[in-house]
Design a protein around this motif. Structure first.
Motif, PDB file in Angstrom:
ATOM      1  N   ARG A 252       0.833  -1.209   0.000  1.00 51.53           N
ATOM      2  CA  ARG A 252       0.000   0.000   0.000  1.00 51.53           C
ATOM      3  C   ARG A 252       0.863   1.251   0.000  1.00 51.53           C
ATOM      4  O   ARG A 252       0.569   2.232  -0.699  1.00 51.53           O
ATOM      5  CB  ARG A 252      -0.937   0.013   1.216  1.00 51.53           C
ATOM      6  CG  ARG A 252      -1.944   1.159   1.180  1.00 51.53           C
ATOM      7  CD  ARG A 252      -2.837   1.197   2.389  1.00 51.53           C
ATOM      8  NE  ARG A 252      -2.109   1.621   3.577  1.00 51.53           N
ATOM      9  CZ  ARG A 252      -2.692   1.980   4.715  1.00 51.53           C
ATOM     10  NH1 ARG A 252      -4.006   1.946   4.818  1.00 51.53           N
ATOM     11  NH2 ARG A 252      -1.983   2.354   5.754  1.00 51.53           N
ATOM     12  N   TYR A 288      -8.299  -3.953   1.936  1.00 48.45           N
ATOM     13  CA  TYR A 288      -8.563  -2.522   1.854  1.00 48.45           C
ATOM     14  C   TYR A 288      -9.848  -2.146   1.118  1.00 48.45           C
ATOM     15  O   TYR A 288     -10.192  -0.977   1.043  1.00 48.45           O
ATOM     16  CB  TYR A 288      -7.379  -1.817   1.184  1.00 48.45           C
ATOM     17  CG  TYR A 288      -6.093  -1.966   1.961  1.00 48.45           C
ATOM     18  CD1 TYR A 288      -5.936  -1.377   3.206  1.00 48.45           C
ATOM     19  CD2 TYR A 288      -5.036  -2.720   1.449  1.00 48.45           C
ATOM     20  CE1 TYR A 288      -4.768  -1.523   3.927  1.00 48.45           C
ATOM     21  CE2 TYR A 288      -3.857  -2.877   2.159  1.00 48.45           C
ATOM     22  CZ  TYR A 288      -3.730  -2.273   3.402  1.00 48.45           C
ATOM     23  OH  TYR A 288      -2.567  -2.428   4.115  1.00 48.45           O
ATOM     24  N   TYR A 295      -7.119   1.533  -6.148  1.00 47.10           N
ATOM     25  CA  TYR A 295      -6.462   2.328  -5.106  1.00 47.10           C
ATOM     26  C   TYR A 295      -5.637   3.448  -5.743  1.00 47.10           C
ATOM     27  O   TYR A 295      -5.685   4.603  -5.299  1.00 47.10           O
ATOM     28  CB  TYR A 295      -5.572   1.412  -4.269  1.00 47.10           C
ATOM     29  CG  TYR A 295      -4.910   2.063  -3.077  1.00 47.10           C
ATOM     30  CD1 TYR A 295      -5.517   2.053  -1.827  1.00 47.10           C
ATOM     31  CD2 TYR A 295      -3.668   2.674  -3.203  1.00 47.10           C
ATOM     32  CE1 TYR A 295      -4.904   2.637  -0.732  1.00 47.10           C
ATOM     33  CE2 TYR A 295      -3.046   3.266  -2.117  1.00 47.10           C
ATOM     34  CZ  TYR A 295      -3.664   3.239  -0.882  1.00 47.10           C
ATOM     35  OH  TYR A 295      -3.056   3.827   0.186  1.00 47.10           O
ATOM     36  N   ARG A 299      -6.350   7.469  -5.419  1.00 54.42           N
ATOM     37  CA  ARG A 299      -5.295   8.392  -4.977  1.00 54.42           C
ATOM     38  C   ARG A 299      -5.194   9.575  -5.925  1.00 54.42           C
ATOM     39  O   ARG A 299      -5.125  10.729  -5.509  1.00 54.42           O
ATOM     40  CB  ARG A 299      -3.964   7.648  -4.937  1.00 54.42           C
ATOM     41  CG  ARG A 299      -2.786   8.467  -4.427  1.00 54.42           C
ATOM     42  CD  ARG A 299      -1.482   7.912  -4.962  1.00 54.42           C
ATOM     43  NE  ARG A 299      -1.346   8.156  -6.398  1.00 54.42           N
ATOM     44  CZ  ARG A 299      -0.549   7.470  -7.200  1.00 54.42           C
ATOM     45  NH1 ARG A 299       0.151   6.452  -6.722  1.00 54.42           N
ATOM     46  NH2 ARG A 299      -0.460   7.776  -8.479  1.00 54.42           N
ATOM     47  N   GLY A 324      -5.460   5.191   2.088  1.00 56.32           N
ATOM     48  CA  GLY A 324      -5.789   4.022   2.880  1.00 56.32           C
ATOM     49  C   GLY A 324      -6.714   4.352   4.029  1.00 56.32           C
ATOM     50  O   GLY A 324      -7.556   3.557   4.430  1.00 56.32           O
TER      51      GLY A 324
END
Length: 334
Positions: A252, A288, A295, A299, A324
């Motif tokens: 991550r 997650y 992800y 972001r 996260g």
């Protein structure tokens, strides 16, 4: 070869060049907070406040190491009291009440990490909190110089450098706590926790090995698999689960770094010891709530909507947003 003296002299010169000036009387406390991979770092300038406040609330339950960069700070926790002078370190546990008081205008740098990632449960820090340690020599000196350098560099570090520095600080915190536990090794609990810290340091260095198994770790340290499981149970986890969670946390951190966007998810997964794109995606989504690709897109969406730097970077006095944190705080323990 990089010598300890080179690291310390360079960090000391950067630390001397750039700490924020302590605020004058009546001026508000100010500072910067930023995530450095597995570590949360904070640089704060405090007004003199003899009454003291729990200024480390930003640790949010983490285990923290505080460095007094200038001034004098009274620290109280777990029935112990001390006064940190310039260049001294102390341990503060964010899971329990604590009090810090700037006796004069002071500058303090704090680094904190989750107990499970450090390898020490909250009860394991009792007897170490609110004790002043010299930051002059050995691992204490290396940590003091590295952490002190954040006063000048925290806002200037790129994500890749920040993640790498966070991993180094995490290892130094483990070494410092291991040294403190070594002094109490005659106590059975302290001996077990010292062994656990050594095991976690070894495992972190081998995370890229997809064949790393609990049986191999037990054999390396000359203990039974059952005893290894007992040690990890004190952290509320198991050896296999801790390895998986640490790999996912490191993945991550890499996915949050725009400087690594040129690397496919499968390559980052293999670097963390998780082979195969499908397995990387399955494990990451279970932990997650998003696939690695989702992800990364989330972001970028957050960065574009904010019109600022990528998550993990810091500007001004606001605490950075970590993608996260918008999903889940960490890998689920199942």
């Amino acid at each position: 070869m990089i010598l300890e003296s080179d690291v310390r002299s360079d960090a000391a010169s950067r630390r001397a060049a750039g700490p924020p000036a302590p605020p004058g009387p009546g001026r508000p406390t100010r500072g910067s907070t930023r995530s450095l991979g597995p570590v949360l770092a904070s640089v704060s300038a405090w007004d003199a406040d003899p009454l003291g406040v729990p200024v480390l609330d930003a640790l949010d339950g983490r285990l923290g190491i505080a460095l007094c960069l200038s001034g004098a700070v009274a620290v109280s926790q777990d029935g112990a009291d001390t006064v940190l002078r310039e260049g001294q370190l102390t341990c503060v546990d964010g899971t329990r009440p604590h009090r810090l008081a700037a006796l004069v205008p002071s500058v303090v740098v704090v680094v904190g990490a989750e107990h499970q990632r450090v390898g020490l449960p909250p009860e394991g820090t009792r007897g170490m909190t609110a004790a002043a340690w010299s930051g002059e020599t050995g691992v204490h000196g290396l940590l003091a110089d590295t952490v002190g350098g954040l006063a000048a560099d925290l806002d200037r570090l790129g994500d890749t450098e920040g993640n790498a520095l966070g991993l180094m600080i995490l290892d130094l915190i483990g070494c410092l706590l291991a040294e403190q536990l070594r002094k109490r090794a005659v106590e059975p609990a302290a001996g077990r926790r010292l062994l656990t810290l050594k095991i976690l340091c070894h495992v972190r260095s081998k995370l890229g090995d997809a064949n790393l198994m609990p049986e191999h770790i037990a054999r390396h340290f000359g203990i039974s698999l059952r005893y290894l499981q007992v040690l990890f149970a004190e952290l509320g986890t198991s050896p296999a689960r801790w390895i998986r969670d640490e790999r996912l946390s490191r993945l991550r951190d890499d996915l949050a770094d725009p400087g690594l966007d040129h690397l496919p998810v499968s390559v980052l997964g293999e670097k963390c010891g998780i082979p195969g794109a499908s397995q990387v995606s399955r494990l990451f989504r279970a932990a997650y709530g998003l696939t690695p690709s989702e992800y990364r897109r989330a972001r970028e969406a957050i960065r574009e909507s904010a019109g600022g730097p990528a998550p993990g970077a810091h500007a001004g006095s606001a605490t950075p947003v970590n993608v996260g944190d918008r999903v889940k705080c960490g890998p689920e323990s199942r």
